[in-house]
Write a protein that holds these residues in place. Sequence first.
Motif, short mmCIF file in Angstrom:
data_model
loop_
_atom_site.label_atom_id
_atom_site.label_comp_id
_atom_site.label_asym_id
_atom_site.label_seq_id
_atom_site.Cartn_x
_atom_site.Cartn_y
_atom_site.Cartn_z
N ILE A 11 -14.14 -46.13 27.18
CA ILE A 11 -12.94 -45.57 27.81
C ILE A 11 -13.35 -44.75 29.04
O ILE A 11 -14.46 -44.22 29.09
N PRO A 12 -12.47 -44.63 30.02
CA PRO A 12 -12.81 -43.85 31.21
C PRO A 12 -12.68 -42.34 31.02
O PRO A 12 -13.22 -41.57 31.79
N GLN A 13 -11.96 -41.89 29.99
CA GLN A 13 -11.73 -40.47 29.79
C GLN A 13 -13.02 -39.77 29.35
O GLN A 13 -13.89 -40.38 28.73
N ARG A 14 -13.09 -38.48 29.66
CA ARG A 14 -14.22 -37.65 29.30
C ARG A 14 -13.70 -36.37 28.65
O ARG A 14 -12.56 -35.98 28.87
N PRO A 15 -14.56 -35.71 27.85
CA PRO A 15 -14.12 -34.45 27.24
C PRO A 15 -13.62 -33.48 28.32
O PRO A 15 -14.16 -33.50 29.43
N PRO A 16 -12.61 -32.74 28.03
CA PRO A 16 -11.99 -32.51 26.72
C PRO A 16 -10.79 -33.41 26.43
O PRO A 16 -10.02 -33.14 25.52
N ILE A 17 -10.62 -34.50 27.18
CA ILE A 17 -9.44 -35.34 27.02
C ILE A 17 -9.72 -36.61 26.20
O ILE A 17 -8.92 -37.51 26.16
N VAL A 18 -10.84 -36.70 25.53
CA VAL A 18 -11.12 -37.86 24.68
C VAL A 18 -10.29 -37.73 23.41
O VAL A 18 -10.43 -36.75 22.67
N MET A 19 -9.42 -38.71 23.17
CA MET A 19 -8.46 -38.64 22.07
C MET A 19 -8.67 -39.73 21.02
O MET A 19 -7.75 -40.06 20.26
N ILE A 20 -9.87 -40.34 21.00
CA ILE A 20 -10.24 -41.25 19.91
C ILE A 20 -11.66 -40.90 19.49
O ILE A 20 -12.47 -40.45 20.29
N SER A 21 -11.95 -41.09 18.21
CA SER A 21 -13.27 -40.77 17.67
C SER A 21 -14.06 -42.00 17.28
O SER A 21 -15.28 -41.99 17.33
N ARG A 22 -13.36 -43.04 16.85
CA ARG A 22 -14.02 -44.23 16.35
C ARG A 22 -13.24 -45.49 16.73
O ARG A 22 -12.02 -45.46 16.73
N LEU A 23 -13.97 -46.54 17.00
CA LEU A 23 -13.35 -47.86 17.17
C LEU A 23 -13.57 -48.56 15.83
O LEU A 23 -14.70 -48.78 15.41
N LEU A 24 -12.48 -48.86 15.13
CA LEU A 24 -12.55 -49.42 13.78
C LEU A 24 -12.53 -50.95 13.76
O LEU A 24 -13.18 -51.58 12.94
N GLU A 25 -11.73 -51.52 14.66
CA GLU A 25 -11.56 -52.98 14.70
C GLU A 25 -11.10 -53.35 16.10
O GLU A 25 -10.27 -52.65 16.68
N LEU A 49 -1.04 -31.25 16.48
CA LEU A 49 -1.22 -32.11 17.64
C LEU A 49 0.16 -32.43 18.20
O LEU A 49 1.01 -32.98 17.49
N GLN A 50 0.38 -32.09 19.46
CA GLN A 50 1.69 -32.25 20.07
C GLN A 50 1.92 -33.70 20.55
O GLN A 50 0.99 -34.49 20.66
N ALA A 51 3.17 -34.01 20.86
CA ALA A 51 3.56 -35.36 21.26
C ALA A 51 2.72 -35.92 22.41
O ALA A 51 2.32 -37.09 22.35
N PRO A 52 2.42 -35.15 23.47
CA PRO A 52 1.59 -35.72 24.53
C PRO A 52 0.21 -36.18 24.03
O PRO A 52 -0.33 -37.16 24.53
N GLY A 53 -0.32 -35.50 23.05
CA GLY A 53 -1.60 -35.92 22.45
C GLY A 53 -1.48 -37.22 21.70
O GLY A 53 -2.38 -38.06 21.73
N LEU A 54 -0.37 -37.42 21.02
CA LEU A 54 -0.14 -38.68 20.31
C LEU A 54 0.00 -39.83 21.30
O LEU A 54 -0.56 -40.92 21.09
N VAL A 55 0.72 -39.60 22.40
CA VAL A 55 0.88 -40.63 23.43
C VAL A 55 -0.48 -40.94 24.07
O VAL A 55 -0.82 -42.11 24.27
N GLU A 56 -1.25 -39.91 24.36
CA GLU A 56 -2.58 -40.12 24.95
C GLU A 56 -3.50 -40.87 23.99
O GLU A 56 -4.29 -41.71 24.40
N ASN A 57 -3.36 -40.60 22.70
CA ASN A 57 -4.14 -41.32 21.69
C ASN A 57 -3.81 -42.81 21.72
O ASN A 57 -4.70 -43.67 21.65
N ILE A 58 -2.53 -43.14 21.84
CA ILE A 58 -2.12 -44.55 21.92
C ILE A 58 -2.69 -45.18 23.20
O ILE A 58 -3.25 -46.28 23.16
#
Length: 140
Positions: A11-25, A49-58
């Motif tokens: 992913i192009p994102q870098r901390p502190p905006i990394v919103m995934i920890s693992r690639l499962l599949e 975790l607020q709504a913008p974080g959920l959207v960023e996770n997606i």
Amino acid sequence: MINTEHITEYIPQRPPIVMISRLLEAGEKNIRTGFDIAADNVFVEDGLLQAPGLVENIAQTAAARIGYLAKKNNTPVPLGFIGAIQNLEVLELPAAGSSLETEIVIEHEVFNATVVHGAVRQEGRIMAQCDMKIFVSQSK
């Protein structure tokens, strides 16, 4: 499975905006990621975790799919941009310290545009879901 220490290769994102920890599949038409919500996450407020974080996770789950396919084809990981978010439903805000599983299913792909449906789950319950249009940059 790809873990936290290697996830930024996809992913192009870098901390502190990394919103995934693992690639499962990762497949041609879908991807699943895991995310451990830290209490000091920039999108955590009042312990949730607020709504913008959920959207960023997606969005980052969708980006991880593109990055996975690029790495598989031995090409640079491209940048992607959210073009539109539709039908966003935030049903529940997950607590810091918990883990999420996010799945993206590809609905359509045309040229550099991809339409996905994303759903964030915690212990099988849907926390949030939406349709997202993503554009992938063709330039380096």
